[in-house]
Design a protein around this motif. Structure first.
Motif, mmCIF file in Angstrom:
data_model
loop_
_atom_site.group_PDB
_atom_site.id
_atom_site.type_symbol
_atom_site.label_atom_id
_atom_site.label_comp_id
_atom_site.label_asym_id
_atom_site.label_seq_id
_atom_site.Cartn_x
_atom_site.Cartn_y
_atom_site.Cartn_z
ATOM 1 N N THR A 136 0.759 -1.377 0.019
ATOM 2 C CA THR A 136 -0.111 0.050 0.055
ATOM 3 C C THR A 136 0.738 1.236 0.019
ATOM 4 N N ILE A 137 1.984 1.326 0.441
ATOM 5 C CA ILE A 137 2.943 2.224 0.768
ATOM 6 C C ILE A 137 3.554 2.499 -0.650
ATOM 7 N N ILE A 182 -6.537 4.169 -0.544
ATOM 8 C CA ILE A 182 -6.132 5.160 0.972
ATOM 9 C C ILE A 182 -5.704 6.285 0.677
ATOM 10 N N LEU A 193 -6.992 9.953 2.250
ATOM 11 C CA LEU A 193 -6.113 10.897 2.814
ATOM 12 C C LEU A 193 -6.288 12.462 2.329
ATOM 13 N N LEU A 251 -13.125 9.697 4.728
ATOM 14 C CA LEU A 251 -12.768 8.624 5.647
ATOM 15 C C LEU A 251 -13.231 7.352 4.621
ATOM 16 N N VAL A 276 -10.441 5.909 2.602
ATOM 17 C CA VAL A 276 -9.466 5.112 3.891
ATOM 18 C C VAL A 276 -9.912 3.708 4.209
ATOM 19 N N GLY A 289 -8.422 0.342 3.231
ATOM 20 C CA GLY A 289 -7.661 -0.566 4.233
ATOM 21 C C GLY A 289 -8.435 -1.540 4.687
ATOM 22 N N SER A 324 -0.650 -0.236 7.615
ATOM 23 C CA SER A 324 -0.336 1.152 8.435
ATOM 24 C C SER A 324 -1.124 2.518 8.120
ATOM 25 N N ILE A 325 -0.986 2.783 6.652
ATOM 26 C CA ILE A 325 -1.518 4.043 6.357
ATOM 27 C C ILE A 325 -2.926 4.083 6.551
ATOM 28 N N ALA A 326 -3.709 2.811 6.437
ATOM 29 C CA ALA A 326 -5.097 2.948 6.579
ATOM 30 C C ALA A 326 -5.475 3.018 7.892
ATOM 31 N N GLY A 358 -5.046 6.409 8.916
ATOM 32 C CA GLY A 358 -6.297 7.343 8.353
ATOM 33 C C GLY A 358 -7.654 7.019 8.944
#
Lengths: 247, 386, 312
Positions: free
Chosen positions: A189-190, A203, A207, A212, A215, A219, B223-225, B228
């Motif tokens: 995801t990064i 995501i 942001l 929301l 995100v 997630g 982690s980003i999720a 957020g």
């Protein structure tokens, strides 16, 4: 029977996930309360399904490559010919695991530029470590009576490796692959910060636009994928270790 | 006298030869954004020094290929790393035209390969020497002191990464502080909550599977999720709970990052506490009961001390993981070294990425060495095999 | 026939096996005994080249055992070890089929062999063949281990403390099974143990090893009567000598003409068992019966006492 309820839950999670990816619009009413009046509740800058597939493809390709290389290296350092590399390999694994995935990702960019490549490289390098560590442990902690018996029955070195050592180390190697996949699913995801096509896009879009719902859906899809894959591997390991008499 | 070949040495020698003769030592760029021009060792360094480095590398190749004493190899590796560190600084001065403040010089693949190869020599020697935990920490301190000395002396000031630092020295230390607070603070909080929770899970079996499963699932959320997702509830709290905003609780910023790191940290702490307590020998518990300890006395005088090394291992995992994850906090305005990493990625300025990534890696690496040493010491104390 | 000629194994400066020569006759059981670290296991492992000797030669049926690759040699020689070493990821049938599979036998022939061996070891092929080793008891695992060693019909069977992990009752049964199997196949067996009792029970010839050398290599009776050194005497146990002597001989050899009352004893039992029965029942003589139940005579306390005395 005790396994029935968790398995039903997993099946339900899988079905909901598939339904969401194929027909996200169905879930709009659920996500609507999370967003401000006019903002879209379901990701609308691309297909969730294709992002999910490319996310999985990236993780799969990186893990496959990492598995081949890591298991190959572990085999090498556990043979007499590679024994001189063993102490260093152990400490390299320890050192390597202190590198944060983000740093690996960021450092790969100068080498190969933006896009899928740095993500693949970071996932590959980071995925190597748990697999290598577990394969090394699995291959070097086999019961001596069994390796001795394998020699005694007249197996060649290759036959011992393929018929006895690898099958017996398989559950431990699989546990390493499982760890590696779960880390990679999250790290991928990064990858979207360096323009890789993964669920991170959803995501990050959320942001940036303070949405929301984006995100959450990005997630949760990754989390559900991770839990399902984790459980599948665990179940496979249990079957294999039970057969190998290790439980 | 017979010469024996060291197989690992052959691999290292190949790296050294490639790094010294085929790869560029430094990169020269007319300004911070344009692509660089590669410079080999002889061009990148003042005449005598370049030749000396080439000569030294050739000697080192011979030394590592042959089986030589381990201590000697360690010293060779460390000395070579120090020499490389000094030379790369000199190369910056040599390559940068006088009075030019736009030009950037950064280490190139040859330098990294040579450093990597010599670090392998040192790491292999260290692995074979099996140094005591205190000796390892002392070595780490010596390396850190050498790096600090080089930084303060200004020997590296010509390098591009330090030019990036120079233009944002204030924010660097601010973000460094935030990074440490995020990583350490969430660890402390997780330990304060996780230890009692772990003890509870150990004593109340019905709770164990449930708690561990929930924590396991939290770990799988990217982690980003998770960062957020915490923005919304915290934003709501900031608005609706009196005094919360005054405490620094806001939708974006440090608070959600801190809480997310805290949540990620819980699993290793709780799980290792449970495993450590379960591993306390039955005889020790029986003996404690037999001499009339209360449950509380047994916990603090017998169980926790014996489980301590395992709990410490959990804390090591958490700290190293947190130092890495804290970089993500920058994406939601939480600060930390990630600020430079993501700014750098955004501006395609790799020196800026390095300014964020190098301290993060160094911090994680140092934390791992110190906590490994502490774990080994506590293992020895409780009489277990290291 | 196994001819060992001044074989030596050194690890660094220490000779674990020091210039040992011995000839092992075909179709016999040879037991190598010694304390731990005496080199007995290393000596045996040089026969199938699990350990390569530093110097010396070993001829098997006249051919140097280094004339073929080690793994091919080992496929021809059975090998059973303490703790059985069964492959946990393979069924009992697959374990037994290991060497025949390596040798490329036809499937039907392998299946028949597995069935034959399981039956021979009193394990129902249908019930035990598909099980995994961890589903078996210790005694059953040990029998499967020996069955695997015998699967390719080797002329030679090497056994390294094969009964060491078994409890006494099962061990006695396993030893008797081994004697029966040896009669059945006529295999040449070399067995390593530190258990003197086991050695006297099984051996045609015993080799006593100490510090890498063979101290005495002789038939059990000979060793009892004329121990070569104090070490051998201590190992035998001076107080045990008369009983060991009796345990070597069968009742049939001690049978005399005449009648006796009471529960009879089988002619195949050991004379030691007969002595026990006499002492426990408080009688002077026991009737001896053959396998078919026919009376063969009697065995007496006085007769056994003469046999237990040191031979002149």
């Amino acid at each position: 029977m005790k396994r029935l309820l968790p398995n039903l839950l997993r099946l339900a999670a899988l079905l909901v996930l598939i339904a969401f990816l194929v027909q996200p619009a169905l879930f709009e009413p659920l996500l609507k309360p999370l967003v401000q009046a006019n903002a879209p509740a379901v990701y609308n800058q691309g297909s969730l399904l294709s992002l999910t597939l490319s996310h999985l493809a990236t993780v799969f390709a990186a893990t496959l490559a990492a598995t081949i290389v890591a298991v190959g290296l572990a085999i090498l350092v556990t043979r007499p010919i590679g024994a001189e590399f063993l102490p260093l390999s152990r400490s390299l694994v320890n050192i390597g695991q202190t590198f944060p995935p983000v740093a690996v990702l960021a450092l790969a960019v100068p080498a190969v530029g933006f896009g899928e490549k740095p993500t693949l490289i970071a996932l590959f390098l980071y995925g190597l470590l748990p697999i290598f560590e577990n394969a090394m442990t699995g291959l070097s902690t086999l019961p001596p009576a069994i390796t001795e018996a394998a020699r005694g029955t007249g197996m060649t070195a290759w036959q011992r490796l393929t018929r006895v050592e690898l099958p017996l180390a398989l559950p431990v190697i699989l546990a390493g692959i499982r760890l590696s996949v779960v880390i990679s699913l999250a790290t991928a995801t990064i990858g979207s910060t360096v323009a890789a096509k993964t669920l991170g896009e959803v995501i990050i879009a959320g942001l940036q636009s303070n949405n929301l719902a984006f995100v959450l859906q990005g997630g949760l899809v990754v989390a559900v994928l991770a839990v399902l894959i984790y459980d599948t591997f665990s179940a496979l390991e249990r079957v294999l270790s039970r057969r190998a008499g290790r439980i | 006298m017979t010469f024996r070949i060291d197989k690992l040495g052959v691999v290292i020698a190949v790296l050294l030869a490639y790094g010294a003769f085929l790869a560029p030592f430094a990169n020269f760029r007319a300004n911070r954004i344009v692509p660089g021009e590669a410079r080999g060792i002889l061009e990148a360094l003042p005449v005598g020094l370049g030749a000396a480095l080439v000569g030294f590398t050739v000697i080192a190749i011979v030394v590592v290929v042959l089986k030589t004493p381990t201590v000697f190899r360690l010293l060779l590796g460390l000395a070579a790393l120090l020499a490389l560190a000094i030379l790369v600084g000199l190369s910056a001065g040599h390559l940068t035209p006088p009075e030019n403040t736009y030009a950037r010089v950064s280490p190139a693949s040859g330098f990294w390969l040579l450093s990597f190869a010599f670090a392998l020599v040192a790491a292999d020697a260290l692995a074979r020497l099996r140094l005591s935990p205190l000796a390892r920490v002392a070595l780490l301190a010596a390396v850190a002191a050498a790096a600090a000395g080089l930084l303060m002396s200004g020997a590296w000031d010509g390098l591009s990464i330090l030019k990036e630092y120079g233009s944002r020295a204030d924010s660097f230390w601010l973000e460094a502080g935030r990074h440490v607070v995020l990583a350490l603070g969430s660890l402390v909080a997780a330990t304060l909550v996780g230890l009692p929770l772990g003890v509870l899970c150990h004593r109340v079996e019905a709770l164990r599977a449930g708690v561990l499963n929930v924590l396991n699932i939290i770990q799988t959320i990217p982690s980003i999720a998770l960062f957020g997702l915490l923005i919304a509830p915290l934003g709501w709290i900031a608005v609706h709970v009196p005094g919360a905003a005054a405490l620094g609780i806001r939708g974006i910023g440090t608070a959600p990052a801190f809480i997310a790191l805290f949540l990620y940290s819980l699993l290793p702490v709780v799980a290792n506490t449970v495993v450590g307590l379960a591993g306390v020998p039955r005889e020790a518990n029986d003996a404690a009961r037999g001499i009339g300890m209360t449950d509380g006395q047994r916990l603090f005088r017998v169980e926790l001390p014996l489980a301590f090394p395992v709990i410490l291992t959990g804390i090591r995992i958490v700290l190293v993981q947190n130092i890495g994850l804290a970089t993500i906090a920058a994406l939601i305005g939480g600060g930390g070294f990630g600020v430079f990493v993501f700014q750098g990625i955004g501006q395609t300025a790799m020196d800026l990425v390095l300014l964020g990534a190098v301290p993060t890696v160094a911090l994680a690496f140092a934390a791992a060495i110190v906590l490994d040493a502490a774990t080994e010491l506590s293992n020895r104390k409780s009489g277990r095999a290291a | 026939m196994i001819e060992i000629d001044s074989i030596t194994k050194r690890y660094g400066e220490t000779a674990v096996v020091d210039s040992v020569s011995m000839t092992i006759a075909p179709h016999t059981i040879t037991v190598i005994v010694g304390t731990s670290g005496s080199g007995k296991t290393t000596l045996m492992r040089m026969i199938n080249r699990l350990v390569e000797p530093t110097s010396g030669t070993i001829l098997i049926d006249g051919a140097d055992n280094r004339s073929i690759p080690g793994y091919e040699l080992r496929r021809r020689i059975g090998y059973a070890i303490q703790g059985h070493g069964l492959f946990p990821h393979r069924t009992v049938a697959e374990n037994i089929a290991t060497v025949p599979t390596l040798l490329g036998w036809e499937k039907s022939r392998i299946a028949a062999k597995v069935k034959e061996l399981l039956s021979l070891f009193q394990l129902d092929p249908a019930a035990f063949g598909p099980r995994y080793p961890h589903e078996l008891s210790g005694g059953q695992q040990q029998r499967v281990g020996v069955a695997r060693a015998l699967a390719a019909e080797p002329n030679i069977l090497l056994m390294d403390e094969p009964f060491g992990a078994l409890d006494p009752v099962i061990r006695a049964k396993a030893q008797d099974d081994l004697l029966a199997i040896q009669k059945h196949f006529g295999t040449t067996i070399v067995l390593v143990t530190h258990d003197m009792e086991e050695a006297f029970h099984l051996a045609d010839r015993i080799a006593v090893m100490d510090k890498g050398r063979i101290v005495q290599y002789a038939a059990p009776e000979e060793m009892l009567v004329n121990p070569a050194t104090d070490f051998v005497e201590t190992l035998i146990g001076a107080g045990e000598r008369p009983f060991r002597l009796l345990s070597i001989g069968a009742v049939a050899e001690a049978a005399e003409a005449g009648e006796a009352e009471g529960e009879p004893i089988a002619a195949t039992s050991s004379q030691r068992d007969a002595l026990s029965a006499l002492l426990w029942s408080g009688r002077e003589a026991l009737p001896v019966v053959g396998a078919d139940g026919a009376r063969l005579g009697r065995v007496t306390l006085a007769g056994l006492a003469r046999r237990a005395a040191r031979p002149q």
